[in-house]
Write an enzyme that holds these catalytic residues in place. Structure first.
Site, PDB file in Angstrom:
ATOM      1  N   LEU A  64       0.828  -1.207   0.000  1.00 22.08           N
ATOM      2  CA  LEU A  64       0.000   0.000   0.000  1.00 22.08           C
ATOM      3  C   LEU A  64       0.864   1.259   0.000  1.00 22.08           C
ATOM      4  O   LEU A  64       2.047   1.212   0.342  1.00 22.08           O
ATOM      5  CB  LEU A  64      -0.932  -0.034   1.218  1.00 22.08           C
ATOM      6  CG  LEU A  64      -1.922  -1.213   1.219  1.00 22.08           C
ATOM      7  CD1 LEU A  64      -2.500  -1.447   2.612  1.00 22.08           C
ATOM      8  CD2 LEU A  64      -3.036  -0.971   0.211  1.00 22.08           C
ATOM      9  N   PRO A  65       0.277   2.411  -0.365  1.00 22.36           N
ATOM     10  CA  PRO A  65       1.097   3.619  -0.568  1.00 22.36           C
ATOM     11  C   PRO A  65       1.699   4.233   0.687  1.00 22.36           C
ATOM     12  O   PRO A  65       2.880   4.596   0.692  1.00 22.36           O
ATOM     13  CB  PRO A  65       0.112   4.604  -1.227  1.00 22.36           C
ATOM     14  CG  PRO A  65      -0.988   3.772  -1.773  1.00 22.36           C
ATOM     15  CD  PRO A  65      -1.097   2.599  -0.862  1.00 22.36           C
ATOM     16  N   THR A  95       6.401   0.366   1.545  1.00 20.28           N
ATOM     17  CA  THR A  95       7.483   1.191   2.095  1.00 20.28           C
ATOM     18  C   THR A  95       6.875   2.108   3.140  1.00 20.28           C
ATOM     19  O   THR A  95       6.223   3.103   2.814  1.00 20.28           O
ATOM     20  CB  THR A  95       8.165   2.016   0.996  1.00 20.28           C
ATOM     21  OG1 THR A  95       8.666   1.135  -0.006  1.00 20.28           O
ATOM     22  CG2 THR A  95       9.326   2.822   1.576  1.00 20.28           C
ATOM     23  N   LYS A 170      14.578  -0.625   3.995  1.00 17.55           N
ATOM     24  CA  LYS A 170      13.987  -0.053   2.774  1.00 17.55           C
ATOM     25  C   LYS A 170      13.978   1.471   2.840  1.00 17.55           C
ATOM     26  O   LYS A 170      14.268   2.148   1.857  1.00 17.55           O
ATOM     27  CB  LYS A 170      12.560  -0.583   2.598  1.00 17.55           C
ATOM     28  CG  LYS A 170      11.823  -0.035   1.371  1.00 17.55           C
ATOM     29  CD  LYS A 170      12.505  -0.410   0.067  1.00 17.55           C
ATOM     30  CE  LYS A 170      11.867   0.230  -1.157  1.00 17.55           C
ATOM     31  NZ  LYS A 170      10.503  -0.227  -1.424  1.00 17.55           N
ATOM     32  N   LYS A 239       7.281  10.503  -0.708  1.00 11.53           N
ATOM     33  CA  LYS A 239       6.815   9.930   0.564  1.00 11.53           C
ATOM     34  C   LYS A 239       7.917   9.160   1.263  1.00 11.53           C
ATOM     35  O   LYS A 239       8.128   9.286   2.476  1.00 11.53           O
ATOM     36  CB  LYS A 239       5.610   9.024   0.292  1.00 11.53           C
ATOM     37  CG  LYS A 239       5.066   8.291   1.514  1.00 11.53           C
ATOM     38  CD  LYS A 239       5.618   6.871   1.670  1.00 11.53           C
ATOM     39  CE  LYS A 239       5.238   5.985   0.503  1.00 11.53           C
ATOM     40  NZ  LYS A 239       5.671   4.577   0.720  1.00 11.53           N
TER      41      LYS A 239
END
Length: 304
Positions: A64-65, A95, A170, A239
């Protein structure tokens, strides 16, 4: 194995398809009906909510974002945890920041469930071929159980440590990769504007400490071809950098280089380019400076 998948975007869609290709039973959910339909046509079952995905699965992958999307999808009133039975495992591959990862994991463990964090590296092309890099964190027994699912999606696996360490790796990786990319766009624009060719800069930089994988691999595939079609969207790169900068500030220092890269991307987002590939950052410089940064075809190089 009964596997669920929530988040069927540019990366998640092909990752889910590879789980199907390995013969596992798959239940999927996404806000995009088109994305769900593609997986259903390939043999998956559709769910109306993340809770339904959890109820149908022993393992649920989330891709998911943003951190808040993960928290809502897993722990919300209609979230995965509400349907997942005791002993079930969420494999969180988005992430997100380590703090959110650990908070969601702790909430699951309090319910007798588990979370393995395994964000991915490489590109959407590697998502299609099932050859992603996996950065895995979590408790050992849960990781062991999740490995058959993870092996459907990746070939290079790095065990980073306990809960949250996969997401820490990450976040660290993407901060560096994205700031290097932003630095490349500025340096190449300066060089071209001052009369240098892309080929000359590449030739010289291959012999110096300026050379990097963005110049060697990523930019030739998109930037130097004039292609900013959706790949790694600017809004997602921004982001990732923002999360790393916020983590740094929580530790007591300012990630000045990261914040500079974030400002570059925030500007592009303000120009309506948030869903374009990060290659668009170079094209902004081109328009501003009246230049073009393109790779010459091999025959043109010979002619020159």
């Amino acid at each position: 194995m009964k596997v669920g998948f929530v988040g069927l975007g540019v990366m998640g869609g092909p990752m889910a398809a590879n789980i199907l290709k390995h013969g596992h039973e798959l239940t999927v959910f996404d806000l995009s009906q088109q994305a769900v339909d593609r997986l259903v046509q390939a043999g998956a079952k559709a769910a109306k909510t993340p809770r339904e995905v959890g109820a149908a699965s022993d393992f649920v992958v989330t891709m998911l974002p943003e951190p808040q999307h993960v928290e809502q999808a897993v722990l919300g009133p209609d979230g995965i945890a509400a349907g997942l039975k005791a002993g079930g495992i969420v494999i969180e591959m988005s992430t997100i920041d380590p703090a959110t990862s650990r908070r969601v994991g702790d909430a699951l463990r309090a319910q007798g469930k588990e979370l393995v964090d395994s964000p991915v590296g490489k590109t959407s092309e590697h998502a299609v071929t099932g050859t992603l890099t996996l950065m895995v964190g979590g408790n050992g027994p849960a990781i062991d159980q999740a490995m058959p699912v993870l092996k459907c999606m990746g070939t290079d696996t790095y065990f980073c440590g306990g809960p949250g360490t996969g997401h820490a790796m990450k976040m660290t990786n993407n901060l560096l990769a994205t700031t290097i990319m932003c630095a490349n766009t500025e340096a190449l624009a300066i060089g071209i504007k001052n009369g240098l060719t892309l080929e000359l800069m590449q030739e010289v930089m291959r012999t110096t400490m300026a050379w990097n994988q963005q110049l060697a691999v990523a930019m030739p595939k998109k930037v130097f071809l004039g292609d900013d079609s959706p790949g790694f969207a600017i809004r997602l790169a921004c982001k990732d950098v923002r999360l790393a900068c916020e983590a740094a500030e929580d530790m007591g220092f300012t990630a000045a280089v990261g914040r500079g890269a974030q400002a570059t991307m925030d500007r592009a987002i303000g120009m309506g380019l948030g869903d374009r590939d990060t290659a668009a950052l170079m094209f902004i410089r081109e328009r501003e400076l009246g230049i073009e940064v393109r790779q010459q075809p091999a025959d043109a190089k010979k002619a020159a």
